[in-house]
Design an enzyme around this catalytic site. Structure first.
Site, PDB file in Angstrom:
ATOM      1  N   LYS A  30     -43.044  29.162  -0.680  1.00  0.00           N
ATOM      2  CA  LYS A  30     -43.797  29.438   0.553  1.00  0.00           C
ATOM      3  C   LYS A  30     -43.358  28.507   1.684  1.00  0.00           C
ATOM      4  O   LYS A  30     -43.147  28.952   2.806  1.00  0.00           O
ATOM      5  CB  LYS A  30     -45.301  29.305   0.274  1.00  0.00           C
ATOM      6  CG  LYS A  30     -46.186  29.653   1.451  1.00  0.00           C
ATOM      7  CD  LYS A  30     -47.521  30.199   1.000  1.00  0.00           C
ATOM      8  CE  LYS A  30     -48.428  29.137   0.397  1.00  0.00           C
ATOM      9  NZ  LYS A  30     -49.004  28.243   1.410  1.00  0.00           N
ATOM     10  N   ASP A  43     -50.295  20.395  -3.900  1.00  0.00           N
ATOM     11  CA  ASP A  43     -50.896  21.719  -4.091  1.00  0.00           C
ATOM     12  C   ASP A  43     -51.181  22.027  -5.559  1.00  0.00           C
ATOM     13  O   ASP A  43     -51.727  23.087  -5.877  1.00  0.00           O
ATOM     14  CB  ASP A  43     -49.979  22.798  -3.504  1.00  0.00           C
ATOM     15  CG  ASP A  43     -49.879  22.686  -1.985  1.00  0.00           C
ATOM     16  OD1 ASP A  43     -50.809  22.117  -1.366  1.00  0.00           O
ATOM     17  OD2 ASP A  43     -48.875  23.159  -1.422  1.00  0.00           O
TER      18      ASP A  43
HETATM   19  C1  S3P Z   1     -46.631  22.106   3.192  1.00  0.00           C
HETATM   20  C2  S3P Z   1     -47.095  20.821   3.140  1.00  0.00           C
HETATM   21  C3  S3P Z   1     -48.322  20.418   2.423  1.00  0.00           C
HETATM   22  C4  S3P Z   1     -48.796  21.495   1.455  1.00  0.00           C
HETATM   23  C5  S3P Z   1     -48.737  22.857   2.060  1.00  0.00           C
HETATM   24  C6  S3P Z   1     -47.307  23.194   2.474  1.00  0.00           C
HETATM   25  C7  S3P Z   1     -45.428  22.407   3.970  1.00  0.00           C
HETATM   26  O1  S3P Z   1     -49.323  20.158   3.368  1.00  0.00           O
HETATM   27  O2  S3P Z   1     -50.112  21.220   1.035  1.00  0.00           O
HETATM   28  O3  S3P Z   1     -49.180  23.831   1.145  1.00  0.00           O
HETATM   29  O4  S3P Z   1     -44.847  23.498   3.800  1.00  0.00           O
HETATM   30  O5  S3P Z   1     -45.003  21.561   4.781  1.00  0.00           O
HETATM   31  P1  S3P Z   1     -49.405  18.732   4.108  1.00  0.00           P
HETATM   32  O6  S3P Z   1     -48.112  18.513   4.721  1.00  0.00           O
HETATM   33  O7  S3P Z   1     -50.466  18.847   5.147  1.00  0.00           O
HETATM   34  O8  S3P Z   1     -49.763  17.769   3.013  1.00  0.00           O
END
Ligand code: S3P
Length: 439
Positions: free
Chosen positions: A21, A320
């Site tokens: 994702k 996550d």
């Molecule tokens: C992500 C960073 C994470 C993660 C999110 C995806 C990203 O969040 O929890 O599902 O793609 O940069 P944070 O950067 O706020 O920790």
């Protein structure tokens, strides 16, 4: 939509995971900032990423999918996006929203961003503040929440930012704004968060360096206003989606479950490290590189798990995965303490609270101590109903729990799974799980 995870027996088989994702959002956005046509293979076609595709279209990029599932994006160059004629609705996606704000900050037009009830409750100050320091103006709902209006600038200022949280979303939003600023933008974070933005921008021609400081902090430096090259992207399988399969398999695979082609980027691999510490029989095989991302096949056989003490410093590399790790902990012998989970409170839901409540409803002994989650494993689980609260990972975690436990778990609001892993039920049932609707 209500789904029920019923206790199942052995799991076996080989499965591929949907595209990552994080990488999928970035492919669409970064390709929109490149000159020329990029092609993307293996893009995650979940609702979160489709919202990003729609936003890039609204910003003037042609974004198409061919019959074989390959996506193409006609980029408009750094700073070349067009003012959108509609509100940009990022759905459930924090990554989509926060990274987009970084891009919008660097464009001298007005735009309006919103999302679903979950996204509208999530804090945006962490990106608004640094982006405002670079010269963009924001008008947000109270608490710096969506919906908000952005007035970007063509002459954004470069920034040196010290982030209080290890967050790839914050880091990436600032770096994306930094692409549009003259001079050098520097982001320092307390611990390394996922580095997909750095890997991909470098690969597209940006001058970007990353340095680990003597105190463990990480500093990323970007030279502004590069010309980004269009590319062929191949998206690695999502380790955060694989996590649900891995946990179920670690307890039930017989003879073996193989998860093919997932990213084993060290900044995403904290769950593998933790499951191995807990005694899981996991082998990482056929390591290779896919478009700059380390990828491998994961072979899992069932083994008894023991509780573990998971250090706070590991959180960024498995942020996550805590909901499903807490499920693994419920079936491990002894106590698992997961430390330093404050960031879980501001995810798609308050995951710390919802996991504690849901586990307790399923008969698991659980406690929150400050920012730590403590799970006592090994008790029989009982039938329960939990609500996903618009959180895909809460939904999938409790369906996995129902499958591994002694009694069914009913999950309300399970349509949230479509945001990240639309094939979840088919993949799990293909391995031997028994997840079904309310017949
Ligand atoms: C992500 C960073 C994470 C993660 C999110 C995806 C990203 O969040 O929890 O599902 O793609 O940069 P944070 O950067 O706020 O920790």
């Amino acid at each position: 939509m209500l789904l029920i995870g019923r206790p199942h027996g052995a799991l076996a088989g080989r499965v591929a995971m949907p595209g990552d994702k994080s990488i999928s959002h970035r492919c669409l956005m970064f390709a929109g900032l490149a000159a020329g046509e990029s092609r993307i293979e293996g893009l995650l076609e979940g609702e979160d990423v489709l919202a990003t595709a729609s936003a890039m279209r609204a910003l003037g990029c042609a974004v198409e999918r061919d019959a074989s599932g390959v996506w193409s994006v006609h980029g408009r160059g750094v700073g070349g996006l067009a003012e959108p004629a509609q509100v940009l609705d990022m759905g459930n996606a924090g990554t989509g929203a926060r990274l987009l704000l970084g891009i919008l900050a660097g464009h001298g037009f007005a735009s309006f961003v919103t999302g679903d009830a979950s996204l509208r409750s999530r804090p945006m100050r962490r990106v608004i503040e640094p982006l405002a320091a670079m010269g963009a103006a924001f008008t947000a709902r109270s608490g710096d929440r969506l919906p908000l209006a952005v007035r970007g600038r063509d002459d954004l200022l470069a920034l040196e930012h010290i982030s209080p949280v290890a967050s790839a979303q914050v880091k990436s939003a600032i770096l994306l704004a930094g692409l549009h600023a003259a001079g050098r933008t520097v982001v320092t974070e307390p611990l390394a968060s996922r580095d997909h933005t750095e890997r991909m921008l470098r690969d597209m021609g940006a001058e970007l360096t990353s340095q680990t400081l003597s105190d463990g902090r990480v500093r990323v430096t970007l030279e502004g206003q590069p010309e980004l090259r269009a590319r062929r992207f191949t998206v690695a399988g999502d380790p955060s989606s694989a996590a649900f399969v891995l946990v179920a398999a670690a307890l039930r695979a017989d003879p073996e479950v193989v998860v093919e082609g997932i990213s084993v980027n060290p900044l995403r691999s904290g769950l593998l490290t933790t499951l191995l510490e807990m005694g899981a029989r996991i082998e990482v095989r056929h390591e290779r590189e896919v478009a700059g991302e380390p990828v491998a096949d994961i072979h899992v056989r069932a083994a008894p798990l023991q509780g573990a003490d998971v250090p706070a410093g590991r959180a960024p590399s498995m942020i996550d995965e805590y909901p499903v790790l807490a499920v693994a902990a419920a079936f491990a012998r002894g106590t698992t303490r997961m430390r330093g989970l404050g960031e879980l409170r501001v995810k798609e839901s308050d995951r710390l609270q919802l996991m504690a409540e849901g586990l307790a409803a399923c008969g698991v002994t659980v406690a929150i101590d400050g920012d730590d989650l403590i799970v006592e494993g090994g008790r029989r689980t009982v039938a329960a109903t939990v609500d996903a609260h618009l959180d895909h990972r809460i939904a999938m975690s409790f369906l996995v729990l129902g499958g591994l436990g002694d009694a069914p778990v009913r999950v309300g609001g399970a349509e949230a799974i479509r945001t990240s892993f639309p094939a979840f039920v088919d993949v799990m049932n293909g391995l031997g799980a028994t997840i079904a609707g309310d017949a």
